[in-house]
Design a protein around this motif. Structure first.
Motif, PDB file in Angstrom:
ATOM      1  N   PHE B   5     -15.076  -9.949  13.518  1.00 52.18           N
ATOM      2  CA  PHE B   5     -15.027 -10.767  14.736  1.00 52.18           C
ATOM      3  C   PHE B   5     -15.155  -9.929  16.018  1.00 52.18           C
ATOM      4  CE2 PHE B   5     -12.698 -13.000  11.427  1.00 52.18           C
ATOM      5  CZ  PHE B   5     -13.288 -14.249  11.462  1.00 52.18           C
ATOM      6  N   CYS B   6     -14.445  -8.815  16.061  1.00 50.39           N
ATOM      7  CA  CYS B   6     -14.430  -7.961  17.262  1.00 50.39           C
ATOM      8  C   CYS B   6     -14.164  -8.761  18.542  1.00 50.39           C
ATOM      9  CB  CYS B   6     -15.731  -7.174  17.390  1.00 50.39           C
ATOM     10  SG  CYS B   6     -16.003  -5.999  16.060  1.00 50.39           S
ATOM     11  N   LEU B   7     -13.185  -9.643  18.491  1.00 45.87           N
ATOM     12  CA  LEU B   7     -12.897 -10.481  19.666  1.00 45.87           C
ATOM     13  C   LEU B   7     -12.239  -9.677  20.771  1.00 45.87           C
ATOM     14  CD1 LEU B   7     -11.534 -13.917  18.344  1.00 45.87           C
ATOM     15  CD2 LEU B   7     -13.894 -13.201  18.783  1.00 45.87           C
ATOM     16  N   LYS B   8     -12.437 -10.185  21.997  1.00 41.46           N
ATOM     17  CA  LYS B   8     -11.791  -9.573  23.151  1.00 41.46           C
ATOM     18  C   LYS B   8     -10.377 -10.176  23.295  1.00 41.46           C
ATOM     19  CE  LYS B   8     -15.808  -8.155  25.770  1.00 41.46           C
ATOM     20  NZ  LYS B   8     -16.329  -7.622  24.539  1.00 41.46           N
ATOM     21  N   PRO B   9      -9.493  -9.465  24.011  1.00 43.73           N
ATOM     22  CA  PRO B   9      -8.091  -9.897  24.095  1.00 43.73           C
ATOM     23  C   PRO B   9      -7.897 -11.363  24.499  1.00 43.73           C
ATOM     24  CG  PRO B   9      -8.294  -7.694  24.967  1.00 43.73           C
ATOM     25  CD  PRO B   9      -9.687  -8.150  24.649  1.00 43.73           C
ATOM     26  N   LEU B  10      -8.657 -11.833  25.480  1.00 44.69           N
ATOM     27  CA  LEU B  10      -8.472 -13.230  25.899  1.00 44.69           C
ATOM     28  C   LEU B  10      -8.779 -14.201  24.764  1.00 44.69           C
ATOM     29  CD1 LEU B  10      -9.784 -13.618  29.570  1.00 44.69           C
ATOM     30  CD2 LEU B  10      -7.471 -14.052  28.675  1.00 44.69           C
ATOM     31  N   ASP B  11      -9.822 -13.885  24.015  1.00 51.59           N
ATOM     32  CA  ASP B  11     -10.193 -14.758  22.892  1.00 51.59           C
ATOM     33  C   ASP B  11      -9.160 -14.650  21.762  1.00 51.59           C
ATOM     34  OD1 ASP B  11     -12.523 -15.571  24.184  1.00 51.59           O
ATOM     35  OD2 ASP B  11     -13.559 -13.741  23.560  1.00 51.59           O
ATOM     36  N   ILE B  12      -8.585 -13.469  21.634  1.00 51.36           N
ATOM     37  CA  ILE B  12      -7.530 -13.313  20.619  1.00 51.36           C
ATOM     38  C   ILE B  12      -6.327 -14.183  20.981  1.00 51.36           C
ATOM     39  CG2 ILE B  12      -5.888 -11.672  19.596  1.00 51.36           C
ATOM     40  CD1 ILE B  12      -8.096  -9.539  19.897  1.00 51.36           C
ATOM     41  N   SER B  13      -6.008 -14.229  22.265  1.00 46.53           N
ATOM     42  CA  SER B  13      -4.890 -15.074  22.694  1.00 46.53           C
ATOM     43  C   SER B  13      -5.140 -16.535  22.342  1.00 46.53           C
ATOM     44  CB  SER B  13      -4.663 -14.929  24.197  1.00 46.53           C
ATOM     45  OG  SER B  13      -4.150 -13.650  24.473  1.00 46.53           O
ATOM     46  N   GLU B  14      -6.394 -16.957  22.452  1.00 51.54           N
ATOM     47  CA  GLU B  14      -6.736 -18.336  22.056  1.00 51.54           C
ATOM     48  C   GLU B  14      -6.504 -18.530  20.560  1.00 51.54           C
ATOM     49  OE1 GLU B  14      -7.598 -21.103  23.919  1.00 51.54           O
ATOM     50  OE2 GLU B  14      -6.845 -19.724  25.451  1.00 51.54           O
ATOM     51  N   LYS B  15      -6.877 -17.515  19.787  1.00 50.89           N
ATOM     52  CA  LYS B  15      -6.647 -17.582  18.334  1.00 50.89           C
ATOM     53  C   LYS B  15      -5.142 -17.646  18.046  1.00 50.89           C
ATOM     54  CE  LYS B  15     -10.867 -17.400  16.763  1.00 50.89           C
ATOM     55  NZ  LYS B  15     -11.421 -18.583  16.066  1.00 50.89           N
ATOM     56  N   SER B  16      -4.379 -16.851  18.781  1.00 56.30           N
ATOM     57  CA  SER B  16      -2.921 -16.853  18.601  1.00 56.30           C
ATOM     58  C   SER B  16      -2.351 -18.252  18.833  1.00 56.30           C
ATOM     59  CB  SER B  16      -2.253 -15.888  19.588  1.00 56.30           C
ATOM     60  OG  SER B  16      -2.513 -14.555  19.226  1.00 56.30           O
ATOM     61  N   LYS B  17      -2.861 -18.880  19.881  1.00 56.48           N
ATOM     62  CA  LYS B  17      -2.385 -20.228  20.216  1.00 56.48           C
ATOM     63  C   LYS B  17      -2.642 -21.182  19.045  1.00 56.48           C
ATOM     64  CE  LYS B  17      -3.116 -21.173  24.698  1.00 56.48           C
ATOM     65  NZ  LYS B  17      -3.899 -21.676  25.855  1.00 56.48           N
ATOM     66  N   SER B  18      -3.822 -21.082  18.515  1.00 57.41           N
ATOM     67  CA  SER B  18      -4.199 -21.958  17.396  1.00 57.41           C
ATOM     68  C   SER B  18      -3.344 -21.646  16.149  1.00 57.41           C
ATOM     69  CB  SER B  18      -5.686 -21.765  17.094  1.00 57.41           C
ATOM     70  OG  SER B  18      -6.060 -22.532  15.988  1.00 57.41           O
ATOM     71  N   ILE B  19      -3.131 -20.349  15.907  1.00 57.49           N
ATOM     72  CA  ILE B  19      -2.300 -19.952  14.751  1.00 57.49           C
ATOM     73  C   ILE B  19      -0.879 -20.495  14.924  1.00 57.49           C
ATOM     74  CG2 ILE B  19      -1.226 -17.967  13.577  1.00 57.49           C
ATOM     75  CD1 ILE B  19      -3.834 -16.369  14.338  1.00 57.49           C
ATOM     76  N   ARG B  20      -0.353 -20.386  16.147  1.00 58.66           N
ATOM     77  CA  ARG B  20       1.018 -20.874  16.388  1.00 58.66           C
ATOM     78  C   ARG B  20       1.110 -22.387  16.143  1.00 58.66           C
ATOM     79  NH1 ARG B  20       1.373 -16.412  20.284  1.00 58.66           N
ATOM     80  NH2 ARG B  20       3.154 -15.178  19.569  1.00 58.66           N
ATOM     81  N   GLN B  21       0.096 -23.117  16.567  1.00 55.07           N
ATOM     82  CA  GLN B  21       0.101 -24.570  16.313  1.00 55.07           C
ATOM     83  C   GLN B  21       0.087 -24.844  14.806  1.00 55.07           C
ATOM     84  OE1 GLN B  21      -3.089 -26.340  18.586  1.00 55.07           O
ATOM     85  NE2 GLN B  21      -2.268 -25.597  20.525  1.00 55.07           N
ATOM     86  N   SER B  22      -0.723 -24.055  14.084  1.00 54.33           N
ATOM     87  CA  SER B  22      -0.761 -24.226  12.622  1.00 54.33           C
ATOM     88  C   SER B  22       0.613 -23.962  12.015  1.00 54.33           C
ATOM     89  CB  SER B  22      -1.760 -23.247  11.991  1.00 54.33           C
ATOM     90  OG  SER B  22      -3.061 -23.533  12.404  1.00 54.33           O
ATOM     91  N   ILE B  23       1.301 -22.950  12.545  1.00 47.09           N
ATOM     92  CA  ILE B  23       2.623 -22.609  12.014  1.00 47.09           C
ATOM     93  C   ILE B  23       3.586 -23.792  12.172  1.00 47.09           C
ATOM     94  CG2 ILE B  23       4.681 -21.163  12.429  1.00 47.09           C
ATOM     95  CD1 ILE B  23       2.670 -18.868  13.203  1.00 47.09           C
ATOM     96  N   ILE B  24       3.572 -24.386  13.364  1.00 44.24           N
ATOM     97  CA  ILE B  24       4.470 -25.518  13.620  1.00 44.24           C
ATOM     98  C   ILE B  24       4.149 -26.669  12.662  1.00 44.24           C
ATOM     99  CG2 ILE B  24       5.154 -27.288  15.315  1.00 44.24           C
ATOM    100  CD1 ILE B  24       6.229 -24.449  15.947  1.00 44.24           C
ATOM    101  N   HIS B  25       2.861 -27.000  12.562  1.00 45.99           N
ATOM    102  CA  HIS B  25       2.460 -28.109  11.684  1.00 45.99           C
ATOM    103  C   HIS B  25       2.791 -27.788  10.225  1.00 45.99           C
ATOM    104  CE1 HIS B  25       0.642 -30.648  14.646  1.00 45.99           C
ATOM    105  NE2 HIS B  25      -0.226 -29.723  15.037  1.00 45.99           N
ATOM    106  N   MET B  26       2.447 -26.569   9.792  1.00 47.32           N
ATOM    107  CA  MET B  26       2.605 -26.204   8.384  1.00 47.32           C
ATOM    108  C   MET B  26       4.077 -26.187   7.984  1.00 47.32           C
ATOM    109  SD  MET B  26       1.334 -22.749   6.418  1.00 47.32           S
ATOM    110  CE  MET B  26       2.698 -21.759   6.994  1.00 47.32           C
ATOM    111  N   ASN B  27       4.914 -25.542   8.792  1.00 49.62           N
ATOM    112  CA  ASN B  27       6.326 -25.453   8.435  1.00 49.62           C
ATOM    113  C   ASN B  27       6.988 -26.826   8.458  1.00 49.62           C
ATOM    114  OD1 ASN B  27       5.881 -22.749   8.245  1.00 49.62           O
ATOM    115  ND2 ASN B  27       7.275 -22.123   9.875  1.00 49.62           N
ATOM    116  N   SER B  28       6.611 -27.636   9.440  1.00 52.01           N
ATOM    117  CA  SER B  28       7.185 -28.982   9.510  1.00 52.01           C
ATOM    118  C   SER B  28       6.773 -29.795   8.290  1.00 52.01           C
ATOM    119  CB  SER B  28       6.710 -29.705  10.771  1.00 52.01           C
ATOM    120  OG  SER B  28       7.068 -28.966  11.905  1.00 52.01           O
ATOM    121  N   PHE B  29       5.510 -29.678   7.925  1.00 50.38           N
ATOM    122  CA  PHE B  29       4.997 -30.424   6.768  1.00 50.38           C
ATOM    123  C   PHE B  29       5.674 -29.936   5.479  1.00 50.38           C
ATOM    124  CE2 PHE B  29       1.926 -31.405   3.406  1.00 50.38           C
ATOM    125  CZ  PHE B  29       1.646 -32.735   3.697  1.00 50.38           C
ATOM    126  N   ALA B  30       5.847 -28.623   5.372  1.00 48.70           N
ATOM    127  CA  ALA B  30       6.440 -28.052   4.157  1.00 48.70           C
ATOM    128  C   ALA B  30       7.941 -28.346   4.088  1.00 48.70           C
ATOM    129  CB  ALA B  30       6.203 -26.545   4.105  1.00 48.70           C
TER     130      ALA B  30
END
Lengths: 309, 275
Positions: B5-30
């Motif tokens: 990917f070689c993403l730049k820091p700002l784009d990585i932060s966007e990925k982090s945001k998406s990962i965090r949302q997945s964490i909330i959904h996944m843990n709540s669902f589980a």
């Protein structure tokens, strides 16, 4: 007579000649495993992690994940005791290609006492699902088990005693994982043992034969895998059996036999010789400790005679 | 080999945001999970998988790939969500987290999940194994790098210090150890349970090249990781100062969220804060 640890070292020297992925990890235990000739030939293939058994096992797992074939070699009590969870998780559960060699098991350290005795390595290793467990008894068997372990992809434990011995098997002996080795046919009683106690059982059997007792003598170098049908078949035809091991009576050879006798409905009497529940073996010379638990040839013979009364 | 990917820091932060949302959904669902730990490590994992780690998405077992080990195995939830974000596992799999026979169990298992190198969960195992991986690379003249992420509470396990001695002794400058220094462990603050500080001095004394970063800032994490690639004859140690539960105000820095999950209104509230 050959010290069987030297047979191990000679074998890994041979294997290393054609495979530079073979590496030996020791925890300040290079003299314990008499590895000097290997170190002289291949210094780059020995890693001494210092007195740190957890790290010994963890690093071995890591080196295998990096494509190498690590053998660890240190005193069995500290391998299975100190790094118990590393053996369970890093080697067995992670199914890494590591060969654990537990040196000087049982009462090998004799007078040094229970800190150095290792009476639970077999039961511990056998409790961890997938690891194969071997206790070879003579130089040739050590060599063959070591070569097999090197070729086998996955975790292997070798209980490697400090013991000088001649080969007891015929020159064409071929070690086969899982298979019991019937050393002599007999119809009155079976004696089953593993590791260097086999040598005591041979003497016991000779003395019993001289007294007119027909002994079926079985060496069990392979505790897992185990061809249970073959062992049951080997035990058929006798009405009594004695097991002999330098190990707790719980979870080792004796337990394997008693389980098998019940599962297969073999209907024979069994006397398990080893260290009973609720005690440490005394800090005494090895021969005296063996004698105390009837694990010397005389004690094994007397136990057989009592069983046959 | 390079990072796919070689993403730049700002784009990585966007990925982090998406990962965090997945964490909330996944843990709540589980209905279970280590939410605080998952959110704490997210920016580190995103920086690794979207910028630093060299791997091939089409050949995850390529022998020359960089090796990453999540020693804090209880952070499996955050790890799976990062792997899903990178396309290493299918996002739909996240719904199977912790379920019967799932390929996403409560701690990482290499036989089950792609890209998982080693089975963790018991603490204090990742560093010795990583030292072994790094030593194997040295012995075989191979270029892969080994990166291991440790929890800070995990440092109470003595095996880490055994491995640290070895990492320095064998001059493993191809080993990067990252400590997720959020200051909390299961029962309470690390400094209250078993004081770890001064961690930088301890690691320096053990022979590491030590660097400190804001472990929730991809720019700092990436710059720091890149500076660790210089061969100094010393293993690298990054003290990544993080906030446990990062990104959700009512989860942040709360010991009770070590293995709590959002329920009811908390789910929506957490997602809103993460948008």
């Amino acid at each position: 007579m050959t010290e069987i640890r030297d047979s191990f070292v000679e074998t890994i020297i041979e294997l290393r000649k054609t495979d530079d992925k073979l590496v030996v990890l020791v925890s300040d235990s290079s003299s314990t495993c008499r590895i000097k000739p290997f170190m002289e030939a291949y210094p780059e293939s020995v890693v001494n992690v210092g007195i740190a058994e957890q790290n010994l096992v963890g690093m071995a797992a890591g080196m295998s994940l990096g494509g190498m074939i690590p053998f660890t070699a240190n005193a069995a009590p500290f391998l299975m005791g100190r790094s118990n969870e590393q053996v369970k998780t890093d080697i067995c559960y992670s199914n890494t290609n590591v060969k654990l060699v537990g040196l000087n098991p049982g009462f090998a350290y004799g007078s040094l006492g229970p800190t150095h005795h290792c009476l639970d390595d077999l039961s511990t290793a056998l409790s961890f699902g997938n690891i194969e467990v071997y206790a070879p008894c003579d130089p040739e068997e050590v060599a063959q088990v070591t070569s097999y372990a090197y070729k086998k992809e996955g975790p292997v434990y070798i209980r490697l005693d400090s013991f000088k011995a001649d080969n007891i098997h015929p020159s064409d002996y071929k070690f086969t994982p899982g298979e019991p080795v019937v050393l002599s046919e007999g119809k009155d009683i079976a004696i089953v043992s593993t590791g260097t106690i086999v040598h005591e059982t041979i003497k016991a059997a000779e003395n019993l034969e001289a007294k007119g007792v027909s002994v079926k003598l079985i060496n069990l170098p392979s505790l897992r895998p185990l061809n249970r049908d073959a062992l049951a078949s080997a035990l058929s035809g006798v009405s009594a059996a004695v097991s002999a091991e330098e190990h707790t009576l719980y979870g080792g050879l004796g337990s394997i036999l008693s389980d098998l006798i019940v599962e297969k409905g073999l209907g024979l009497k069994l006397k398990k010789l080893g260290v009973p529940e609720g005690e440490f073996a005394p800090a005494s010379p090895r021969g005296d400790i063996r004698k105390g638990y009837n694990l010397d040839s005389e004690g094994i013979m007397d136990t057989c005679l009592k069983m046959l009364k | 080999m390079k990072n796919p990917f070689c993403l730049k820091p700002l784009d990585i932060s966007e990925k982090s945001k998406s990962i965090r949302q997945s964490i909330i959904h996944m843990n709540s669902f589980a209905g279970a999970g280590h939410t605080g730990a998952d959110l704490s490590e997210t920016d580190i994992l995103a920086s690794l998988y979207f910028n630093f780690l060299r791997y091939d998405l089409n050949d995850l077992k390529n022998p020359e790939r960089d090796r990453f080990i999540l020693s804090k195995g209880h952070g499996a939830g955050g790890y799976y969500c990062a792997l899903a974000e990178a396309g290493i596992i299918d996002k739909s799999l996240l719904e199977t987290y912790l379920q019967k026979d799932s390929t996403l169990p409560g701690h990482p298992v290499r036989q089950k999940t792609p890209a998982v190198e080693f089975n963790t969960g018991a603490l204090g195992h990742g560093l010795p194994v990583s030292a072994g991986l790094a030593l194997a690379a040295k012995k075989q003249n191979r270029d892969y790098r080994t990166i291991v992420l440790l929890g800070d509470g995990e440092l109470e396990e003595g095996s880490n210090w055994e491995a640290s001695m070895s990492a320095a002794h064998f001059k493993l400058d191809n080993l990067i150890v990252i400590v997720d220094r959020n200051g909390l462990q299961l029962a309470d603050r690390t400094e209250k349970i078993m004081a770890l500080e001064p961690l930088d001095k301890k690691f320096e004394a053990f022979g590491y090249s030590v660097r400190k970063v804001d472990g929730n800032d991809p720019q700092q994490i990436i710059d720091c990781l890149e500076s660790c690639t210089a061969s100094e004859g010393k293993p690298h140690l990054i003290l990544a100062e993080t906030t446990k539960g990062k990104g959700v105000s009512f989860i942040e820095d709360q010991p009770s969220w070590h293995h709590r999950i959002p329920v009811g209104d908390e789910i929506q509230k957490a997602i809103e804060e993460l948008e």
